[in-house]
Write a protein that holds these residues in place. Structure first.
Motif, short mmCIF file in Angstrom:
data_model
loop_
_atom_site.label_atom_id
_atom_site.label_comp_id
_atom_site.label_asym_id
_atom_site.label_seq_id
_atom_site.Cartn_x
_atom_site.Cartn_y
_atom_site.Cartn_z
N ASN A 179 -6.46 6.71 -6.95
CA ASN A 179 -6.46 6.03 -5.67
C ASN A 179 -7.58 5.00 -5.64
OD1 ASN A 179 -4.34 7.49 -4.40
ND2 ASN A 179 -5.73 9.19 -3.99
N SER A 237 -8.85 1.29 -3.10
CA SER A 237 -8.60 0.59 -1.84
C SER A 237 -8.61 -0.92 -2.04
CB SER A 237 -9.68 0.97 -0.82
OG SER A 237 -10.92 0.39 -1.21
N GLY A 294 -2.69 4.34 2.58
CA GLY A 294 -3.47 3.11 2.67
C GLY A 294 -4.10 2.68 1.37
N PHE A 295 -3.82 3.38 0.28
CA PHE A 295 -4.35 2.96 -1.02
C PHE A 295 -3.45 1.90 -1.65
CE2 PHE A 295 -6.03 7.39 -0.70
CZ PHE A 295 -7.38 7.07 -0.68
N LEU A 305 0.84 -1.19 0.00
CA LEU A 305 0.00 0.00 0.00
C LEU A 305 0.88 1.24 0.00
CD1 LEU A 305 -2.62 -1.12 2.69
CD2 LEU A 305 -2.60 -1.61 0.22
#
Length: 316
Positions: A245, A247, A195-196, A191
């Motif tokens: 971006n 997740s 946190g992406f 990551l």
């Protein structure tokens, strides 16, 4: 799971036992290609490198690879001691000495050279750079889609170790790979600092969702040449592609995922953190992009980079 594979897995080739290596202007047998224990690359990971792939007597995207090598050397204040033409000629000479025409991979390495004392300061490297080219017969042999595991290691902030540098210092990526293998996967999904989803420990990462191709913003990953070629091919062929971006939730729900790199081009991903991606096999978009990339490699744009060409590399 213990049947780990790697994104750089290749068929065994006995010819690699007898390869010749370019080292500081000399082409020598593999067993004689020795570097001092005082070399800054061995001692501190102080150096930069490039990987290039040979297709049908053509070093694919050599111009871009040399751009990246010289830019990285400038960034770390390292004088390679050779011009672009001389570096490329060294690649051609090594290729010719090994009788290679295709299915070969070259790793071109430049360190700050031998140090006068075994300490960190770059001023202790006073004998000029060490330059080496390892060239192997190398046909990718990846028997199934890659399994990934998300790890806590990041590819990272420019003020620590800029991920855009193809640096010899790869310990963070090695630790990430170890963590992924401990989790039963083949490679690590890393990551970014927010946190992406970013990249893997060795390759750039893409997903496909509802006919769209997504990859990271590029702010925290290696500026992969194959990555950029895939983006360019998508744009040229009306495939929606986004540097954005996203997740792990987006990733787990993807229809397909694949990796890009000089060695394997486009490698399908079948599983991430124990979750099957799509069918678990290569998807139709990945297969289409693979075909477009093969057409690009086989196209006329690389004719001027064939072995023995006397033209300059830059600006062709």
């Amino acid at each position: 799971m213990t049947d780990h594979i790697t994104t750089h897995q290749a068929e065994e080739d006995a010819r690699n036992d007898q390869i010749l290596i370019w080292l500081n202007g000399q082409i020598v047998p593999k067993a004689q290609a020795l570097v001092s224990v005082y070399d800054s690359g061995f001692m501190l990971g102080d150096g930069v490198w490039e990987g290039l792939r040979l297709y049908d007597n053509t070093w694919a995207f050599a111009d871009e690879h040399l751009d990246r090598l010289f830019e990285a050397a400038k960034a770390i204040d390292l004088d390679i001691g050779l011009t672009r033409d001389q570096v490329f000629q060294a690649i051609l000479d090594t290729q010719q000495a090994n009788g290679m025409t295709g299915d070969a991979h070259a790793r071109l390495m430049v360190t700050r050279g031998v140090k006068t004392r075994p300490f960190q300061h770059p001023g202790l490297s006073r004998q000029g750079p060490t330059v080496a080219i390892i060239m192997e017969h190398s046909r990718p042999s990846i028997p199934r889609p890659i399994r990934l595991a998300t790890v806590p290691h990041l590819r990272g902030l420019p003020m620590t170790q800029d991920p855009k540098l193809n640096s010899h210092s790869k310990l963070n990526c090695i630790l990430a790979c170890i963590a992924a293998e401990k989790a039963g996967a083949d490679e690590a999904l890393m990551l970014d600092v927010h946190g992406f989803v970013n990249t893997t420990n060795a390759c750039n990462f893409f997903i496909v969702r509802r006919g769209q191709v997504w990859t990271s913003t590029g702010d925290y990953c290696m500026n992969g040449i194959t990555r950029q070629k895939v983006i360019d091919l998508c744009r040229a062929n009306d495939i929606p592609v986004f540097e954005r971006n996203f997740s792990l939730v987006d990733t787990y729900g993807a229809d397909e995922a694949f990796l890009t790199g000089t060695f394997g081009a486009q490698t399908p991903v079948g599983e991430i953190d124990g979750r099957q991606i799509g069918t678990g096999q290569m998807g139709p978009m990945t297969e289409r992009i693979r075909g477009l990339y093969k057409d690009l490699i086989a196209g006329p744009g690389h004719d001027s980079l064939r072995m023995g060409c006397a033209c300059t590399v830059h600006g062709m």
